[in-house]
Design a protein around this motif. Structure first.
Motif, mmCIF file in Angstrom:
data_model
loop_
_atom_site.group_PDB
_atom_site.id
_atom_site.type_symbol
_atom_site.label_atom_id
_atom_site.label_comp_id
_atom_site.label_asym_id
_atom_site.label_seq_id
_atom_site.Cartn_x
_atom_site.Cartn_y
_atom_site.Cartn_z
ATOM 1 N N ALA A 48 3.608 -3.016 -0.815
ATOM 2 C CA ALA A 48 2.857 -3.632 -1.971
ATOM 3 C C ALA A 48 1.998 -2.542 -2.699
ATOM 4 N N ILE A 49 1.282 -1.522 -1.934
ATOM 5 C CA ILE A 49 0.626 -0.578 -2.697
ATOM 6 C C ILE A 49 1.350 0.375 -3.349
ATOM 7 N N ALA A 50 2.534 0.691 -2.988
ATOM 8 C CA ALA A 50 3.382 1.387 -3.925
ATOM 9 C C ALA A 50 3.997 0.616 -5.044
ATOM 10 N N ARG A 51 3.964 -0.797 -4.883
ATOM 11 C CA ARG A 51 4.464 -1.268 -6.095
ATOM 12 C C ARG A 51 3.245 -1.574 -7.184
ATOM 13 N N ALA A 52 1.867 -1.262 -6.538
ATOM 14 C CA ALA A 52 0.963 -1.475 -7.614
ATOM 15 C C ALA A 52 0.650 -0.029 -8.209
ATOM 16 N N LEU A 53 1.101 1.018 -7.507
ATOM 17 C CA LEU A 53 1.228 2.469 -8.170
ATOM 18 C C LEU A 53 2.291 2.832 -8.987
ATOM 19 N N ILE A 54 3.388 2.118 -9.235
ATOM 20 C CA ILE A 54 4.566 2.472 -9.874
ATOM 21 C C ILE A 54 4.126 2.729 -11.210
ATOM 22 N N THR A 55 3.251 2.086 -12.041
ATOM 23 C CA THR A 55 3.073 2.191 -13.267
ATOM 24 C C THR A 55 1.706 3.189 -13.473
ATOM 25 N N ARG A 56 1.429 4.024 -12.465
ATOM 26 C CA ARG A 56 0.390 5.053 -12.593
ATOM 27 C C ARG A 56 -0.783 4.315 -13.056
ATOM 28 N N PRO A 57 -1.496 3.183 -12.306
ATOM 29 C CA PRO A 57 -2.512 2.806 -13.138
ATOM 30 C C PRO A 57 -4.043 3.392 -13.148
ATOM 31 N N GLN A 58 -4.849 3.353 -14.215
ATOM 32 C CA GLN A 58 -5.862 3.910 -14.027
ATOM 33 C C GLN A 58 -6.739 3.452 -12.907
ATOM 34 N N VAL A 59 -6.802 2.227 -12.497
ATOM 35 C CA VAL A 59 -7.750 1.620 -11.570
ATOM 36 C C VAL A 59 -6.812 0.468 -10.368
ATOM 37 N N LEU A 60 -6.834 0.932 -9.345
ATOM 38 C CA LEU A 60 -5.943 0.007 -8.260
ATOM 39 C C LEU A 60 -7.198 -0.828 -7.576
ATOM 40 N N PHE A 61 -6.978 -1.975 -7.798
ATOM 41 C CA PHE A 61 -8.024 -3.164 -7.489
ATOM 42 C C PHE A 61 -7.431 -3.713 -5.891
ATOM 43 N N GLY A 62 -8.227 -3.902 -4.881
ATOM 44 C CA GLY A 62 -7.814 -4.380 -3.908
ATOM 45 C C GLY A 62 -8.607 -5.454 -3.252
ATOM 46 N N ASP A 63 -7.942 -6.826 -2.912
ATOM 47 C CA ASP A 63 -8.763 -7.835 -2.563
ATOM 48 C C ASP A 63 -8.422 -7.980 -1.135
ATOM 49 N N GLU A 64 -9.264 -7.537 -0.160
ATOM 50 C CA GLU A 64 -9.376 -7.723 1.368
ATOM 51 C C GLU A 64 -7.916 -7.174 1.675
ATOM 52 N N PRO A 65 -7.279 -5.947 1.322
ATOM 53 C CA PRO A 65 -6.148 -5.586 1.376
ATOM 54 C C PRO A 65 -5.634 -5.253 2.832
ATOM 55 N N THR A 66 -6.708 -5.226 3.777
ATOM 56 C CA THR A 66 -6.236 -5.132 5.252
ATOM 57 C C THR A 66 -6.605 -6.486 6.219
ATOM 58 N N GLY A 67 -6.902 -7.576 5.195
ATOM 59 C CA GLY A 67 -7.429 -8.838 6.095
ATOM 60 C C GLY A 67 -6.402 -9.390 6.883
ATOM 61 N N ALA A 68 -5.037 -9.119 6.490
ATOM 62 C CA ALA A 68 -3.876 -9.707 7.553
ATOM 63 C C ALA A 68 -3.458 -8.755 8.572
ATOM 64 N N LEU A 69 -4.064 -7.563 8.629
ATOM 65 C CA LEU A 69 -3.680 -6.601 9.519
ATOM 66 C C LEU A 69 -4.456 -6.424 10.832
ATOM 67 N N ASP A 70 -3.667 -6.169 11.646
ATOM 68 C CA ASP A 70 -4.371 -5.798 13.096
ATOM 69 C C ASP A 70 -5.466 -4.302 12.831
ATOM 70 N N SER A 71 -6.295 -4.289 13.385
ATOM 71 C CA SER A 71 -7.331 -3.173 13.239
ATOM 72 C C SER A 71 -6.784 -1.719 13.166
ATOM 73 N N SER A 72 -5.775 -1.505 14.023
ATOM 74 C CA SER A 72 -5.272 -0.205 14.035
ATOM 75 C C SER A 72 -4.375 0.140 12.735
ATOM 76 N N THR A 73 -3.437 -1.114 12.401
ATOM 77 C CA THR A 73 -2.718 -0.902 11.238
ATOM 78 C C THR A 73 -3.780 -0.918 10.052
ATOM 79 N N GLY A 74 -4.722 -1.887 10.078
ATOM 80 C CA GLY A 74 -5.649 -1.793 8.754
ATOM 81 C C GLY A 74 -6.195 -0.290 8.587
ATOM 82 N N ARG A 75 -6.557 0.507 9.817
ATOM 83 C CA ARG A 75 -6.956 1.675 9.758
ATOM 84 C C ARG A 75 -5.880 2.626 8.703
ATOM 85 N N GLU A 76 -4.876 2.689 9.404
ATOM 86 C CA GLU A 76 -3.666 3.263 8.512
ATOM 87 C C GLU A 76 -3.760 3.227 7.222
ATOM 88 N N VAL A 77 -3.743 1.962 6.725
ATOM 89 C CA VAL A 77 -3.594 1.735 5.346
ATOM 90 C C VAL A 77 -5.054 2.191 4.575
#
Length: 245
Positions: A153-182
């Protein structure tokens, strides 16, 4: 000096009218620097999501201005605003929103194809490589972990080389370990790639990956914290949420 990627000037967002009107943002003025990673925090109902939506051009403020570089988003009509969001802004949400029948590379390429553009040779693979998934290009979402799906999903957001990447709770659905990786990956995008990132979160550990935390309370700026630690963020949030005596 760091240039401003986004500037908010006296932004007010009010919903409804008359006695039923609710003001979600009160006269907010501050900026997000280019190549910086900023977390936005506050108690429930503080205006975090409204701020993100106004800053990203998903919602229009009732008054005030929002500038992306030198472009005033509040002066754009819907057609131009849609084009700006598509070309200059990236979005990552708590839900991955990947199409299950498409491979990772097809999901990443989708925004460009919907805009009638064909990705250049290697462009999609490069976006996947930036998030550490070059070897997962032909995998479908069900063949990947939650963290890997969020990276797609992040790669999809980056494909247009945006000036700003906005995240709304991007790790909210992930466990703590996976969230830290992201989060470490987002940190690297800012440090190594100069990507400007603005992330709404409720998690002090997530916020501590940012350069700065912006605190909101009742739609008003309630201070900032540079070089945050989880303990410092949690302490500030505890004081903000404590009932007034």
């Amino acid at each position: 000096m760091t240039r401003d990627a986004i500037r908010l000037r006296r932004v007010v967002r009010r919903f409804g009218s008359g006695d039923a009107a609710v003001t979600a943002l009160h006269d907010l003025t501050f900026s997000f620097g280019e190549g910086t990673f900023t977390a936005v925090m506050g108690p429930s109902g503080s205006g975090k999501s409204t701020l993100l939506q106004c800053a990203a051009g998903l919602d229009r403020p009732t008054s005030g201005t929002v500038l992306l570089g030198d472009t005033d988003l509040t002066r754009l009509d819907e057609t131009r605003l849609t084009r700006l969001r598509r070309d200059r802004i990236g979005f990552v949400f708590q839900s991955f929103n990947l199409l299950p029948t498409l491979t990772a590379e097809q999901n990443v390429a989708l925004p460009m194809r919907l805009a009638g553009r064909r990705p250049a040779d290697g462009e999609v693979r490069e976006a996947l490589a930036r998030v550490g998934l070059a070897d997962r290009a032909r995998h479908r979402p069900q063949e990947m972990s939650g963290g890997q799906q969020q990276r797609v999903a992040i790669a999809r957001a980056l494909i247009t080389r945006p000036q700003v990447l906005f995240g709304d709770e991007p790790t909210g659905a992930l466990d703590s370990s996976t969230g830290r990786e992201v989060l470490r990956m987002l940190r690297a995008l800012a440090d190594d790639g100069g990507q400007t990132i603005v992330m709404v979160t409720h998690d002090p550990v997530a916020a501590a990956h940012a350069d700065r935390v912006v605190f909101l309370a009742d739609g008003r700026l309630h201070g900032t914290l540079d070089a945050p630690s989880p303990e410092a963020v949690a302490s500030r949030m505890t004081r903000m949420e404590a009932p007034a005596c």
